[in-house]
Design a protein around this motif. Structure first.
Motif, PDB file in Angstrom:
ATOM      1  N   GLU A   1       0.846  -1.187   0.000  1.00  0.00           N
ATOM      2  CA  GLU A   1       0.000   0.000   0.000  1.00  0.00           C
ATOM      3  C   GLU A   1       0.887   1.245   0.000  1.00  0.00           C
ATOM      4  O   GLU A   1       1.856   1.320   0.749  1.00  0.00           O
ATOM      5  N   LEU A   2       0.515   2.214  -0.832  1.00  0.00           N
ATOM      6  CA  LEU A   2       1.352   3.401  -0.995  1.00  0.00           C
ATOM      7  C   LEU A   2       1.483   4.183   0.310  1.00  0.00           C
ATOM      8  O   LEU A   2       2.553   4.735   0.607  1.00  0.00           O
TER       9      LEU A   2
ATOM     10  N   ARG B   1      -3.693  -2.495  -6.332  1.00  0.00           N
ATOM     11  CA  ARG B   1      -3.995  -2.240  -4.919  1.00  0.00           C
ATOM     12  C   ARG B   1      -4.575  -0.843  -4.729  1.00  0.00           C
ATOM     13  O   ARG B   1      -5.508  -0.636  -3.946  1.00  0.00           O
ATOM     14  N   TYR B   2      -4.041   0.129  -5.463  1.00  0.00           N
ATOM     15  CA  TYR B   2      -4.503   1.518  -5.335  1.00  0.00           C
ATOM     16  C   TYR B   2      -5.898   1.703  -5.921  1.00  0.00           C
ATOM     17  O   TYR B   2      -6.738   2.404  -5.339  1.00  0.00           O
ATOM     18  N   ARG B   3      -6.173   1.053  -7.059  1.00  0.00           N
ATOM     19  CA  ARG B   3      -7.448   1.252  -7.740  1.00  0.00           C
ATOM     20  C   ARG B   3      -8.525   0.260  -7.292  1.00  0.00           C
ATOM     21  O   ARG B   3      -9.693   0.617  -7.170  1.00  0.00           O
TER      22      ARG B   3
END
Length: 370
Positions: free
Chosen positions: A57-58, A187-189
């Protein structure tokens, strides 16, 4: 200078009977079987790296970069402790150049996804586990070829080391950045899809290793296993075990809490054997692969078995202490909360409000003990 006929001879030095290992190299040289294995190894590696990217995760990555303890532990564990351990074991057991290169390759690999699964089972720090795996994979792009170049100097005059394809190793590592980046984007979208892909990648890791064991046994037969020196088996047992111990000691030096020590221990001992297998299969000539191909598979077998024992011992003896620590933290919170409420009550004790009929409100003073 090594002639073009030397590589097959080098492959045959992997055991007492040189012809057996040379024959195994011919088995890997079979075009259809070799291509099938290459496709399987390549797909398995892509799925594994995609799952690794989906686990990052960013927000967590930015937090770790501001306090880069995980990055530092990954650097020290995977590219200082493990390569040096592999080199020392190869010297202590006087391995020939073929086995030594296989051991060095495995020791210089970044952390593998198996550590993420095992960290969950021992109540470890999952964020730390994922960051260490991801950062060691990215660092491997530069540090893995450097470690291989440094530690292979001892066998520099052998044909195997002279053919060591450091450029191809870097290319293979670079190709893993695409699925990792794609996984981070997913993961971001689409977080739910990322969770599913993480589970798929873990299962693909297990399935790929089982298939590789079966195909390798079918192609090479039991003769290869019988002719692999006993010292190689001993190293395959000792190396992950020593890696777990080194990781735990490293986390202790950094004064990390117990659950983080368990995490760092697993991260250090668990190597990315799929990457090691892919490098051996995709970058070395087929006539050399026979003697070297089995070590990462043996390492995978013993690192999984020893990690499983780690988990079993923790479930039997360590879980109770973990629960007590957790309950202790909750009790401290409750006590602090009660004290806070008592202080609030004490602050309001200077007067009490009473209500009487006709909706009148009166303030009655109360005496406070001095």
């Amino acid at each position: 200078m090594a002639s073009s006929t030397q590589p097959p001879a080098a492959a045959g030095t992997g055991g007492p009977d040189g012809g057996s290992l040379a024959g195994s190299g011919e088995a890997f040289g079979d075009r259809s079987l070799s291509q099938g294995l290459s496709v399987l190894v390549g797909l398995g590696l892509c799925v594994t790296m995609l799952g690794l990217g989906c686990a990052v995760e960013l927000g967590q990555l930015g937090q770790q970069l501001r306090r880069p303890v995980g990055l530092l532990l990954a650097l020290l564990g995977q590219f200082v402790a493990m390569p040096l351990l592999a080199f020392l074991l190869a010297l202590i057991f006087a391995l020939d150049e073929v086995a030594a290169v296989a051991v060095l390759l495995c020791g210089c690999c970044p952390g593998g996804n198996l550590s993420n699964l095992m960290s969950v089972l021992v109540d470890g720090d999952m964020n730390l586990s994922i960051i260490m795996t991801a950062s060691s994979t990215l660092l491997a792009l530069f540090l893995m070829p450097l470690c291989l170049w440094i530690y292979s100097r001892h066998w520099i005059n052998t044909a195997v080391v002279q053919l060591l394809p450091l450029g191809a190793v870097s290319l293979t590592l670079g190709s893993t950045l695409l699925p990792i980046g794609l996984g981070v984007l997913i993961r971001y979208r689409h977080p739910r899809a990322a969770d599913l892909l993480v589970k798929i990648s873990l299962w693909s890791l297990l399935v790929t290793l089982v298939i590789l064991f079966i195909l390798t046994g079918t192609m090479l037969g039991p003769d290869l296993l019988a002719h692999i020196p006993a010292s190689v088996y001993v190293i395959a047992v000792l190396m992950p075990l020593a890696g777990y111990a080194l990781g735990y000691g490293l986390a202790t030096v950094f004064k990390m809490p117990p659950h983080c020590r368990r995490t760092v221990s697993l991260e250090t001992g668990c190597q990315n054997v799929q990457l090691c297998t892919a490098i051996l299969k995709l970058t070395f000539p087929p006539e050399l692969i026979g003697g070297m191909y089995m070590f990462p598979l043996l390492y995978a077998l013993f690192q999984s078995a020893e990690a499983g024992l780690f988990v079993l011992v923790y479930k039997m003896y360590g879980r109770d202490s973990y629960k007590q620590d957790t309950l202790g933290e909750e009790e401290d919170t409750d006590i602090s909360y009660k004290k806070l409420k008592e202080e609030e009550v004490a602050d309001t004790s200077y007067g009490t409000v009473t209500t009487e009929e006709h909706n009148s409100i009166q303030m009655e003073p109360t005496q406070t003990a001095l």
